[in-house]
Design an enzyme around this catalytic site. Structure first.
Site, PDB file in Angstrom:
ATOM      1  N   LYS A 217      34.935   7.514  34.037  1.00  0.00           N
ATOM      2  CA  LYS A 217      33.985   8.111  35.117  1.00  0.00           C
ATOM      3  C   LYS A 217      34.681   6.184  36.237  1.00  0.00           C
ATOM      4  O   LYS A 217      34.740   5.669  35.671  1.00  0.00           O
ATOM      5  CB  LYS A 217      32.682   7.727  35.549  1.00  0.00           C
ATOM      6  CG  LYS A 217      31.818   8.401  36.776  1.00  0.00           C
ATOM      7  CD  LYS A 217      31.032   7.690  36.828  1.00  0.00           C
ATOM      8  CE  LYS A 217      29.791   7.704  37.938  1.00  0.00           C
ATOM      9  NZ  LYS A 217      29.635   6.243  38.543  1.00  0.00           N
ATOM     10  N   GLN A 218      35.090   6.675  37.261  1.00  0.00           N
ATOM     11  CA  GLN A 218      35.373   5.850  38.177  1.00  0.00           C
ATOM     12  C   GLN A 218      34.295   4.815  39.409  1.00  0.00           C
ATOM     13  O   GLN A 218      33.910   6.318  40.274  1.00  0.00           O
ATOM     14  CB  GLN A 218      36.975   5.781  38.797  1.00  0.00           C
ATOM     15  CG  GLN A 218      37.427   4.910  40.027  1.00  0.00           C
ATOM     16  CD  GLN A 218      38.023   3.858  40.227  1.00  0.00           C
ATOM     17  OE1 GLN A 218      39.335   4.138  39.589  1.00  0.00           O
ATOM     18  NE2 GLN A 218      37.413   2.614  40.166  1.00  0.00           N
TER      19      GLN A 218
ATOM     20  N   ALA B  62      31.814   2.998  42.004  1.00  0.00           N
ATOM     21  CA  ALA B  62      32.717   1.653  43.576  1.00  0.00           C
ATOM     22  C   ALA B  62      32.082   0.040  42.573  1.00  0.00           C
ATOM     23  O   ALA B  62      33.332  -0.231  42.583  1.00  0.00           O
ATOM     24  CB  ALA B  62      31.101   1.748  44.000  1.00  0.00           C
ATOM     25  N   GLU B  63      31.795   0.035  41.385  1.00  0.00           N
ATOM     26  CA  GLU B  63      31.648  -1.073  41.103  1.00  0.00           C
ATOM     27  C   GLU B  63      32.211  -0.916  39.582  1.00  0.00           C
ATOM     28  O   GLU B  63      32.371  -2.283  39.219  1.00  0.00           O
ATOM     29  CB  GLU B  63      29.887  -1.434  40.403  1.00  0.00           C
ATOM     30  CG  GLU B  63      28.978  -1.511  41.910  1.00  0.00           C
ATOM     31  CD  GLU B  63      28.659  -3.151  42.147  1.00  0.00           C
ATOM     32  OE1 GLU B  63      29.346  -4.043  41.502  1.00  0.00           O
ATOM     33  OE2 GLU B  63      28.575  -3.331  43.158  1.00  0.00           O
ATOM     34  N   ALA B  64      32.409  -0.187  38.489  1.00  0.00           N
ATOM     35  CA  ALA B  64      33.090  -0.091  37.440  1.00  0.00           C
ATOM     36  C   ALA B  64      33.540   0.967  37.447  1.00  0.00           C
ATOM     37  O   ALA B  64      33.608   2.468  37.800  1.00  0.00           O
ATOM     38  CB  ALA B  64      31.883  -0.383  36.473  1.00  0.00           C
ATOM     39  N   ARG B  65      33.966   0.354  35.893  1.00  0.00           N
ATOM     40  CA  ARG B  65      34.892   2.333  35.457  1.00  0.00           C
ATOM     41  C   ARG B  65      34.471   1.971  33.969  1.00  0.00           C
ATOM     42  O   ARG B  65      34.519   1.279  33.064  1.00  0.00           O
ATOM     43  CB  ARG B  65      36.651   1.912  35.223  1.00  0.00           C
ATOM     44  CG  ARG B  65      37.716   2.208  36.857  1.00  0.00           C
ATOM     45  CD  ARG B  65      39.097   2.243  36.165  1.00  0.00           C
ATOM     46  NE  ARG B  65      39.476   1.026  38.150  1.00  0.00           N
ATOM     47  CZ  ARG B  65      39.998  -0.005  37.762  1.00  0.00           C
ATOM     48  NH1 ARG B  65      39.331  -0.656  36.766  1.00  0.00           N
ATOM     49  NH2 ARG B  65      40.379  -0.600  38.743  1.00  0.00           N
TER      50      ARG B  65
ATOM     51  N   ASP C 277      18.391   0.560  39.510  1.00  0.00           N
ATOM     52  CA  ASP C 277      19.121   1.222  40.079  1.00  0.00           C
ATOM     53  C   ASP C 277      18.557   2.937  39.819  1.00  0.00           C
ATOM     54  O   ASP C 277      19.291   3.939  39.103  1.00  0.00           O
ATOM     55  CB  ASP C 277      20.468   1.155  39.966  1.00  0.00           C
ATOM     56  CG  ASP C 277      21.325   1.831  40.345  1.00  0.00           C
ATOM     57  OD1 ASP C 277      20.946   2.985  41.539  1.00  0.00           O
ATOM     58  OD2 ASP C 277      22.878   2.309  39.629  1.00  0.00           O
TER      59      ASP C 277
HETATM   60  N1  LIG Z   1      26.721   4.846  26.488  1.00  0.00           N
HETATM   61  C1  LIG Z   1      27.198   5.873  26.695  1.00  0.00           C
HETATM   62  N2  LIG Z   1      27.341   7.434  26.707  1.00  0.00           N
HETATM   63  C2  LIG Z   1      28.217   8.485  27.206  1.00  0.00           C
HETATM   64  N3  LIG Z   1      27.592   8.524  28.411  1.00  0.00           N
HETATM   65  C3  LIG Z   1      27.564   7.316  29.573  1.00  0.00           C
HETATM   66  C4  LIG Z   1      27.218   6.033  28.252  1.00  0.00           C
HETATM   67  N4  LIG Z   1      27.010   5.529  30.094  1.00  0.00           N
HETATM   68  C5  LIG Z   1      27.785   5.448  30.733  1.00  0.00           C
HETATM   69  N5  LIG Z   1      28.105   6.659  30.174  1.00  0.00           N
HETATM   70  C6  LIG Z   1      28.222   8.081  31.749  1.00  0.00           C
HETATM   71  O1  LIG Z   1      28.587   7.491  33.288  1.00  0.00           O
HETATM   72  C7  LIG Z   1      28.124   7.718  34.109  1.00  0.00           C
HETATM   73  C8  LIG Z   1      28.264   5.928  34.567  1.00  0.00           C
HETATM   74  O2  LIG Z   1      27.833   5.741  33.625  1.00  0.00           O
HETATM   75  P1  LIG Z   1      27.227   3.778  34.994  1.00  0.00           P
HETATM   76  O3  LIG Z   1      26.154   4.486  35.499  1.00  0.00           O
HETATM   77  O4  LIG Z   1      26.445   2.825  33.536  1.00  0.00           O
HETATM   78  O5  LIG Z   1      28.348   3.360  36.001  1.00  0.00           O
HETATM   79  P2  LIG Z   1      28.521   3.341  37.166  1.00  0.00           P
HETATM   80  O6  LIG Z   1      26.956   4.151  37.849  1.00  0.00           O
HETATM   81  O7  LIG Z   1      29.446   3.691  37.647  1.00  0.00           O
HETATM   82  O8  LIG Z   1      27.620   1.502  36.772  1.00  0.00           O
HETATM   83  P3  LIG Z   1      27.783   0.855  38.742  1.00  0.00           P
HETATM   84  O9  LIG Z   1      26.270   1.432  38.801  1.00  0.00           O
HETATM   85  O10 LIG Z   1      27.369  -0.091  37.615  1.00  0.00           O
HETATM   86  O11 LIG Z   1      28.597   0.580  39.452  1.00  0.00           O
HETATM   87  C9  LIG Z   1      26.311   7.911  33.530  1.00  0.00           C
HETATM   88  O12 LIG Z   1      26.598   9.051  34.607  1.00  0.00           O
HETATM   89  C10 LIG Z   1      26.892   8.860  32.102  1.00  0.00           C
HETATM   90  O13 LIG Z   1      27.459   9.913  32.586  1.00  0.00           O
HETATM   91 MG   LIG Z   2      25.218   4.878  36.913  1.00  0.00          MG
END
Ligand SMILES: Nc1ncnc2c1ncn2[C@@H]1O[C@H](COP(=O)(O)OP(=O)(O)OP(=O)(O)O)[C@@H](O)[C@H]1O
Ligand SMILES: [Mg+2]
Lengths: 234, 175
Positions: free
Chosen positions: A18-19, A21-24, A137
């Site tokens: 997943k890419q 806005a803040e993290a990959r 969040d």
């Molecule tokens: N430990 C994990 N095991 C399985 N899937 C995960 C895990 N962590 C994250 N994911 C998957 O990746 C997606 C994005 O993860 P996360 O919500 O931590 O990042 P993000 O929303 O990009 O973060 P940010 O809010 O900092 O931008 C989650 O919705 C989930 O589907």
């Molecule tokens: Mg998230």
């Protein structure tokens, strides 16, 4: 002698899942285990020093709140390793899981299971708030449901796993908890159309499970009212 | 019987764990380690829940060595320090290193390619019986581990003791 971190090299060969806005987010094996690596990257429009500080804070907040939740018996992924040099968190991969968002979307309306699921969500958020963790969040994408390897039925309580604690903080204020729920309500109702009754079920279970829910729900009502007034004016 | 795991982050580094029971020369081994004559970390297996715990400590030690951020003098002392839930170095050695009267020891090596030479060097130095590394869980003192890492019963509802221990090791720098 100090060299750069080796994490970027590992990630260049890993599966990008997943890419954001803040993290990959990447999937890889780490010390022999299936692992998710969450990498926060620099925001070019921010001043580099400020950006570094903010990114570091998100990373530390995320691992601190995961540990605090786990200590209270609230499921969150195990942290295997943190690389502060490249802002990467190595997390347990919650395998054969679905986000609550996808799970709800795939369920037929009025499904009995959905009531049970949102009651579980309400109970767990009540416990999290009783530990004074504000998630920051809350959305149905930031909750994972462990599934039976064979089918789709959720199992017992520890199978709801909270993730994405980068905006979390510690506070005992009912106002902060009320806003946390308000953020969830907004996200919930816009992601899942016609679920007002379902969200009420969630709130009822929250109220029944938390020791301090009265003040929180009162604040939630106030925040809603403010939101409505703002949208009437604007 | 030993266990070798490649460190994915550092592809030219591997970690090998070797477990001994009925050890007769713990004092001598400890002395050799202090004098730097043993190229490995000597760990008290009663404080280990499983081999993964050692891998987490070793990976972090190599990372801190490469980024110039080690808190102790050598890679092997850093592995022992990383096992501890707090930042007190001498306490870490007392709890996780071996003591003179111990009758079991986990030897941890970090190496490049082939471990056979290192392995026989170590096996020659230890006066004891080598057993499978997986047996370490039968040696662990769960009560002592829970007390030192402050693991609550409710935490064990959402995960294993190993999960609880690993989480604390990985995050202790920001707690
Ligand atoms: N430990 C994990 N095991 C399985 N899937 C995960 C895990 N962590 C994250 N994911 C998957 O990746 C997606 C994005 O993860 P996360 O919500 O931590 O990042 P993000 O929303 O990009 O973060 P940010 O809010 O900092 O931008 C989650 O919705 C989930 O589907
Ligand atoms: Mg998230």
């Amino acid at each position: 002698m100090a060299q750069k971190s080796c994490t970027p090299e590992l990630l260049s060969g890993a599966e990008l899942m997943k890419q954001g806005a803040e993290a990959r987010l990447y999937r890889t094996r780490f010390l022999g285990k299936p692992t998710v690596v969450k990498q926060r990257f620099p925001k070019r429009y921010r001043h580099p020093v400020l950006d570094e500080k903010l990114t570091h804070r998100r990373t530390t907040q995320e691992v601190r709140s995961i540990l605090r939740c786990r200590k209270a018996g609230i499921s969150a992924p195990v942290v295997y390793f943190v690389d502060y040099a490249s802002h990467c968190i190595f997390l347990e991969d919650i395998v054969s899981s679905s986000t609550v968002r996808d799970y709800i979307a795939s369920c037929p309306d009025q499904d009995q299971d959905l009531d049970l699921l949102v009651q579980k969500v309400g109970r767990i958020l009540a416990r999290m708030h009783d530990e004074d963790v504000i998630h920051g969040d809350l959305t149905t994408s930031n909750m994972l449901l462990r599934l039976h390897p064979d089918g789709t039925k959720p199992r017992h309580e520890p199978d709801l796993v909270l993730i994405d604690f980068g905006l979390s903080y510690i506070s005992a204020l009912p106002e902060d908890k009320g806003v946390d729920l308000y953020v969830l309500e907004k996200a919930f109702l816009s992601t899942h159309p016609n679920t007002e009754a379902l969200f009420q079920t969630l709130l009822h279970s929250y109220t029944a499970a938390s020791n301090k829910s009265n003040a929180v729900i009162k604040k939630l009502d106030e925040v809603r009212l403010r939101g409505r007034k703002r949208s009437m004016v604007g | 019987m030993h266990l070798t795991q490649k460190l994915e982050l550092f592809p030219d580094h591997s970690v090998t764990q070797i477990l001994f029971k009925d050890v007769k020369n713990a004092a001598e081994l400890r002395q050799s380690a202090v004098e730097g004559k043993i190229n490995g970390a000597l760990i008290n297996p009663t404080m280990l829940v499983g081999p993964f715990q050692v891998l987490v400590a070793a990976n972090k030690a190599v990372h801190l060595q490469k980024t110039g951020k080690m808190k102790t003098r050598s890679l092997y002392s850093e592995i022992i320090f990383n096992l501890s839930p707090n930042n007190n170095i001498s306490e870490a050695f007392k709890r996780f290193g071996i003591s003179d009267g111990d009758d079991s020891v986990m030897v941890v090596l970090v190496h490049n390619q082939d471990e056979s030479q290192l392995l026989s060097d170590v096996t020659n130095k230890v006066n004891g019986r080598q057993v499978p590394v997986e047996d370490v869980s039968s040696l662990s003192d769960a009560a002592k581990i829970k007390k030192l890492y402050k693991v609550t019963p409710q935490e064990e509802v959402c995960g294993t003791l190993l999960d609880a221990v690993v989480c604390r090791m990985a995050t202790k720098d920001v707690m």
